[in-house]
Design a protein around this motif. Structure first.
Motif, PDB file in Angstrom:
ATOM      1  N   UNK A 210       0.824  -1.210   0.000  1.00 37.19           N
ATOM      2  CA  UNK A 210       0.000   0.000   0.000  1.00 37.19           C
ATOM      3  C   UNK A 210       0.857   1.257   0.000  1.00 37.19           C
ATOM      4  N   UNK A 211       1.982   1.225   0.731  1.00 36.62           N
ATOM      5  CA  UNK A 211       2.862   2.398   0.745  1.00 36.62           C
ATOM      6  C   UNK A 211       3.380   2.703  -0.660  1.00 36.62           C
ATOM      7  N   UNK A 212       3.841   1.682  -1.345  1.00 35.65           N
ATOM      8  CA  UNK A 212       4.355   1.884  -2.703  1.00 35.65           C
ATOM      9  C   UNK A 212       3.253   2.378  -3.629  1.00 35.65           C
ATOM     10  N   UNK A 213       2.052   1.865  -3.437  1.00 33.41           N
ATOM     11  CA  UNK A 213       0.921   2.284  -4.262  1.00 33.41           C
ATOM     12  C   UNK A 213       0.648   3.776  -4.083  1.00 33.41           C
ATOM     13  N   UNK A 214       0.662   4.247  -2.841  1.00 32.87           N
ATOM     14  CA  UNK A 214       0.406   5.661  -2.567  1.00 32.87           C
ATOM     15  C   UNK A 214       1.540   6.531  -3.109  1.00 32.87           C
ATOM     16  N   UNK A 215       2.759   6.023  -3.025  1.00 31.50           N
ATOM     17  CA  UNK A 215       3.910   6.803  -3.492  1.00 31.50           C
ATOM     18  C   UNK A 215       3.945   6.921  -5.017  1.00 31.50           C
ATOM     19  N   UNK A 216       3.493   5.901  -5.718  1.00 31.31           N
ATOM     20  CA  UNK A 216       3.666   5.869  -7.175  1.00 31.31           C
ATOM     21  C   UNK A 216       2.378   6.056  -7.968  1.00 31.31           C
ATOM     22  N   UNK A 217       1.235   5.935  -7.311  1.00 33.47           N
ATOM     23  CA  UNK A 217      -0.049   6.006  -8.002  1.00 33.47           C
ATOM     24  C   UNK A 217      -0.845   7.200  -7.470  1.00 33.47           C
ATOM     25  N   UNK A 218      -0.946   8.243  -8.251  1.00 32.25           N
ATOM     26  CA  UNK A 218      -1.621   9.462  -7.796  1.00 32.25           C
ATOM     27  C   UNK A 218      -3.064   9.199  -7.390  1.00 32.25           C
ATOM     28  N   UNK A 219      -3.744   8.304  -8.077  1.00 34.55           N
ATOM     29  CA  UNK A 219      -5.152   8.038  -7.775  1.00 34.55           C
ATOM     30  C   UNK A 219      -5.327   7.329  -6.438  1.00 34.55           C
ATOM     31  N   UNK A 220      -4.235   6.758  -5.898  1.00 33.57           N
ATOM     32  CA  UNK A 220      -4.319   6.057  -4.609  1.00 33.57           C
ATOM     33  C   UNK A 220      -4.270   7.034  -3.440  1.00 33.57           C
ATOM     34  N   UNK A 221      -3.959   8.284  -3.716  1.00 33.32           N
ATOM     35  CA  UNK A 221      -3.914   9.295  -2.660  1.00 33.32           C
ATOM     36  C   UNK A 221      -5.331   9.795  -2.430  1.00 33.32           C
ATOM     37  N   UNK A 222      -5.998   9.143  -1.518  1.00 34.59           N
ATOM     38  CA  UNK A 222      -7.448   9.274  -1.378  1.00 34.59           C
ATOM     39  C   UNK A 222      -7.896  10.482  -0.564  1.00 34.59           C
ATOM     40  N   UNK A 223      -6.975  11.265  -0.046  1.00 33.39           N
ATOM     41  CA  UNK A 223      -7.361  12.446   0.725  1.00 33.39           C
ATOM     42  C   UNK A 223      -6.509  13.636   0.303  1.00 33.39           C
ATOM     43  N   UNK A 224      -6.983  14.819   0.627  1.00 35.33           N
ATOM     44  CA  UNK A 224      -6.234  16.033   0.298  1.00 35.33           C
ATOM     45  C   UNK A 224      -4.888  16.040   0.994  1.00 35.33           C
ATOM     46  N   UNK A 225      -4.853  15.550   2.239  1.00 34.51           N
ATOM     47  CA  UNK A 225      -3.603  15.502   2.994  1.00 34.51           C
ATOM     48  C   UNK A 225      -2.585  14.604   2.306  1.00 34.51           C
ATOM     49  N   UNK A 226      -3.009  13.416   1.879  1.00 35.21           N
ATOM     50  CA  UNK A 226      -2.089  12.515   1.182  1.00 35.21           C
ATOM     51  C   UNK A 226      -1.572  13.140  -0.107  1.00 35.21           C
ATOM     52  N   UNK A 227      -2.462  13.818  -0.833  1.00 37.86           N
ATOM     53  CA  UNK A 227      -2.045  14.439  -2.089  1.00 37.86           C
ATOM     54  C   UNK A 227      -1.007  15.529  -1.846  1.00 37.86           C
ATOM     55  N   UNK A 228      -1.220  16.350  -0.820  1.00 39.91           N
ATOM     56  CA  UNK A 228      -0.291  17.438  -0.537  1.00 39.91           C
ATOM     57  C   UNK A 228       1.043  16.918   0.003  1.00 39.91           C
ATOM     58  N   UNK A 229       0.978  15.942   0.911  1.00 40.11           N
ATOM     59  CA  UNK A 229       2.205  15.423   1.522  1.00 40.11           C
ATOM     60  C   UNK A 229       3.065  14.692   0.502  1.00 40.11           C
ATOM     61  N   UNK A 230       2.447  13.816  -0.281  1.00 34.15           N
ATOM     62  CA  UNK A 230       3.249  13.017  -1.210  1.00 34.15           C
ATOM     63  C   UNK A 230       3.638  13.794  -2.461  1.00 34.15           C
ATOM     64  N   UNK A 231       3.070  14.991  -2.647  1.00 36.35           N
ATOM     65  CA  UNK A 231       3.572  15.871  -3.705  1.00 36.35           C
ATOM     66  C   UNK A 231       5.010  16.285  -3.418  1.00 36.35           C
ATOM     67  N   UNK A 232       5.362  16.323  -2.131  1.00 36.81           N
ATOM     68  CA  UNK A 232       6.737  16.660  -1.752  1.00 36.81           C
ATOM     69  C   UNK A 232       7.723  15.630  -2.269  1.00 36.81           C
ATOM     70  N   UNK A 233       7.378  14.340  -2.110  1.00 36.92           N
ATOM     71  CA  UNK A 233       8.306  13.304  -2.563  1.00 36.92           C
ATOM     72  C   UNK A 233       8.320  13.201  -4.089  1.00 36.92           C
ATOM     73  N   UNK A 234       7.243  13.632  -4.741  1.00 35.85           N
ATOM     74  CA  UNK A 234       7.233  13.627  -6.215  1.00 35.85           C
ATOM     75  C   UNK A 234       8.266  14.597  -6.763  1.00 35.85           C
ATOM     76  N   UNK A 235       8.574  15.634  -5.991  1.00 32.76           N
ATOM     77  CA  UNK A 235       9.485  16.679  -6.464  1.00 32.76           C
ATOM     78  C   UNK A 235      10.850  16.625  -5.789  1.00 32.76           C
ATOM     79  N   UNK A 236      11.150  15.459  -5.161  1.00 31.30           N
ATOM     80  CA  UNK A 236      12.433  15.374  -4.445  1.00 31.30           C
ATOM     81  C   UNK A 236      13.593  15.339  -5.439  1.00 31.30           C
TER      82      UNK A 236
END
Length: 236
Positions: A210-236
């Motif tokens: 599930x962690x890998x899914x959230x990190x690599x699959x944008x549609x798996x980020x089911x909340x606004x918080x997940x989308x905002x937080x994992x946007x940081x790692x997308x731009x690392x």
């Protein structure tokens, strides 16, 4: 003086544009998204792993029908399994394997709150480092910081589960029959220890899925918080 003032304004606007360009490379790092938000996002991701993936293991055949986590026999018992099948006792060998997986299913069902509690202890600094780590950094953190304590709580649950599903009796019968065969080297495996370790491995594997899914699959980020937080790692 007017020319000087205009020049100052132009330079200021130019500097702001450059700063904004740099800031855009690291969205929200210095803005509204602070350490508390990052920690909350990582905890939500791990809790999703528990809710969506680990709970699958608690269903009937949750381990047995899942090739990713299915508990196989340890090397010591593989020779037992092979010997029984050669002697026409395949059904007994199949039952022995199945009840070990059943015990793991019951153990996970009763022990999930331990994992949920462990997630709450993640610090702000740990969360930020984990976020910018590898695809399984959060899972590894959870595994490295909780395994010893989890084993202490998990083991008695597995012991009870082995009895609950009848695995102890099945394997007592299997071992007795095997040890009675002439010339074989007698075995006396610690099934509780083995199933405990394998069940824990299975749980962490499913959290990692599930962690890998959230990190690599944008549609798996089911909340606004997940989308905002994992946007940081997308731009690392």
């Amino acid at each position: 003086m007017k020319k000087i003032a205009i020049l100052v304004i132009v330079l200021a606007l130019s500097g702001c544009a450059e700063l904004q360009q740099v800031a855009n490379q690291y969205p929200q790092v210095n803005g509204a998204l602070g350490n508390a938000d990052i920690a909350a996002g990582l905890k939500e991701a791990l809790n999703n792993g528990i809710d969506k993936q680990v709970t699958k293991l608690t269903a009937v055949d949750g381990f047995y029908r899942n090739e990713l986590v299915k508990i196989l026999l340890p090397p010591e018992l593989q020779k037992v399994d092979k010997t029984l099948r050669n002697l026409g006792m395949s059904s007994l060998a199949d039952e022995g394997l199945k009840v070990l997986n059943r015990a793991a299913e019951n153990a996970v069902k009763e022990s999930t709150p331990i994992f949920v509690s462990a997630v709450r202890n993640m610090s702000f600094n740990d969360a930020r480092n984990i976020l910018l780590g590898s695809d399984n950094s959060a899972t590894l953190y959870l595994q490295n910081t909780t395994s010893s304590a989890l084993y202490g709580k998990f083991s008695p649950v597995v012991g009870s589960s082995l009895a609950k599903v009848g695995a102890d009796k099945v394997w007592a019968n299997i071992i007795t029959k095997y040890n009675a065969i002439p010339l074989v080297q007698k075995v006396n495996p610690n099934l509780k220890d083995y199933v405990t370790n394998e069940a824990m491995k299975g749980v962490f594997k499913m959290v990692a899925v599930e962690e890998k899914n959230i990190r690599t699959n944008l549609s798996a980020r089911s909340s606004d918080l997940l989308r905002r937080v994992f946007a940081l790692q997308d731009n690392r």
